[in-house]
Design a protein around this motif. Sequence first.
Motif, PDB file in Angstrom:
ATOM      1  N   THR A 198       2.671  39.187   4.174  1.00  0.00           N
ATOM      2  CA  THR A 198       3.279  40.351   3.553  1.00  0.00           C
ATOM      3  C   THR A 198       4.374  40.876   4.464  1.00  0.00           C
ATOM      4  O   THR A 198       4.226  40.894   5.685  1.00  0.00           O
ATOM      5  N   ALA A 210      -2.879  31.898  -2.164  1.00  0.00           N
ATOM      6  CA  ALA A 210      -3.245  33.299  -1.993  1.00  0.00           C
ATOM      7  C   ALA A 210      -2.061  34.020  -1.351  1.00  0.00           C
ATOM      8  O   ALA A 210      -1.095  33.399  -0.931  1.00  0.00           O
ATOM      9  N   GLU A 211      -2.130  35.339  -1.296  1.00  0.00           N
ATOM     10  CA  GLU A 211      -1.075  36.071  -0.584  1.00  0.00           C
ATOM     11  C   GLU A 211      -1.155  35.652   0.875  1.00  0.00           C
ATOM     12  O   GLU A 211      -2.100  35.980   1.572  1.00  0.00           O
ATOM     13  N   ARG A 212      -0.159  34.922   1.306  1.00  0.00           N
ATOM     14  CA  ARG A 212      -0.228  34.323   2.622  1.00  0.00           C
ATOM     15  C   ARG A 212       0.448  35.125   3.712  1.00  0.00           C
ATOM     16  O   ARG A 212       0.162  34.951   4.867  1.00  0.00           O
ATOM     17  N   SER A 216       4.651  40.626  -0.931  1.00  0.00           N
ATOM     18  CA  SER A 216       3.814  39.533  -0.442  1.00  0.00           C
ATOM     19  C   SER A 216       4.270  38.198  -0.999  1.00  0.00           C
ATOM     20  O   SER A 216       4.708  38.103  -2.143  1.00  0.00           O
ATOM     21  N   TYR A 217       4.129  37.174  -0.168  1.00  0.00           N
ATOM     22  CA  TYR A 217       4.407  35.799  -0.582  1.00  0.00           C
ATOM     23  C   TYR A 217       3.103  35.148  -0.991  1.00  0.00           C
ATOM     24  O   TYR A 217       2.122  35.279  -0.265  1.00  0.00           O
ATOM     25  N   SER A 275       3.186  36.086  -4.347  1.00  0.00           N
ATOM     26  CA  SER A 275       3.060  36.894  -5.567  1.00  0.00           C
ATOM     27  C   SER A 275       4.304  37.708  -5.897  1.00  0.00           C
ATOM     28  O   SER A 275       4.589  37.949  -7.073  1.00  0.00           O
ATOM     29  N   ASP A 276       5.072  38.121  -4.891  1.00  0.00           N
ATOM     30  CA  ASP A 276       6.262  38.935  -5.142  1.00  0.00           C
ATOM     31  C   ASP A 276       7.562  38.168  -4.998  1.00  0.00           C
ATOM     32  O   ASP A 276       8.644  38.725  -5.199  1.00  0.00           O
ATOM     33  N   TYR A 315      -0.904  35.933   7.065  1.00  0.00           N
ATOM     34  CA  TYR A 315      -2.276  36.002   6.556  1.00  0.00           C
ATOM     35  C   TYR A 315      -2.725  37.439   6.338  1.00  0.00           C
ATOM     36  O   TYR A 315      -3.842  37.821   6.669  1.00  0.00           O
ATOM     37  N   THR A 316      -1.822  38.213   5.773  1.00  0.00           N
ATOM     38  CA  THR A 316      -2.100  39.615   5.488  1.00  0.00           C
ATOM     39  C   THR A 316      -1.688  39.903   4.062  1.00  0.00           C
ATOM     40  O   THR A 316      -0.535  39.687   3.693  1.00  0.00           O
ATOM     41  N   ASP A 317      -2.632  40.392   3.263  1.00  0.00           N
ATOM     42  CA  ASP A 317      -2.304  40.784   1.893  1.00  0.00           C
ATOM     43  C   ASP A 317      -1.810  42.237   1.910  1.00  0.00           C
ATOM     44  O   ASP A 317      -1.688  42.850   2.974  1.00  0.00           O
ATOM     45  N   GLN A 318      -1.520  42.791   0.736  1.00  0.00           N
ATOM     46  CA  GLN A 318      -0.973  44.149   0.691  1.00  0.00           C
ATOM     47  C   GLN A 318      -1.985  45.181   1.181  1.00  0.00           C
ATOM     48  O   GLN A 318      -1.600  46.176   1.781  1.00  0.00           O
TER      49      GLN A 318
END
Length: 139
Positions: free
Chosen positions: A34, A30-32, A102-103, A105-106, A75-78
């Motif tokens: 940002t 998951a986006e781990r 974000s890590y 995904s980006d 532990y924060t998404d966009q």
Amino acid sequence: MAGIHFSFDNFEQLIDLNIGIADRLDENRAERFTILYCDFGGLNLEVVEKSLAKTLRNSDSVVNYVNDYFFVLPYTDQFGAQSVRGLFEAFFNVELPSVMASYPSDGENPQELLAEIQHSASRVLSNDLVCLNELTQRG
């Protein structure tokens, strides 16, 4: 002060550390975390420091180069990073120029994440973030 401040020279290593922690603790990809970039140009830096203390968590990291501030938010998404930006904007009662990445995904490594921040800032904010040139060209 909430949020731990790191030297700009250690920014790439800070991202690498967060990648390692994220990979170790979360296997679902998951986006781990940002990275949120905000331009605090034109704002009183003493007031900026007060806003950081009121807005950031102890687990958040801060790196700045003059008025260019980068926040590593574990532990924060966009969506969560947009909330942090909103808190800063409410504190200053201004719209802040900002972008985020974000890590994973980006980007899968520090260079890819920083390149995404730089590309987004260039495209969205017409700001080339020249301060990142050396970091993005290392990889």
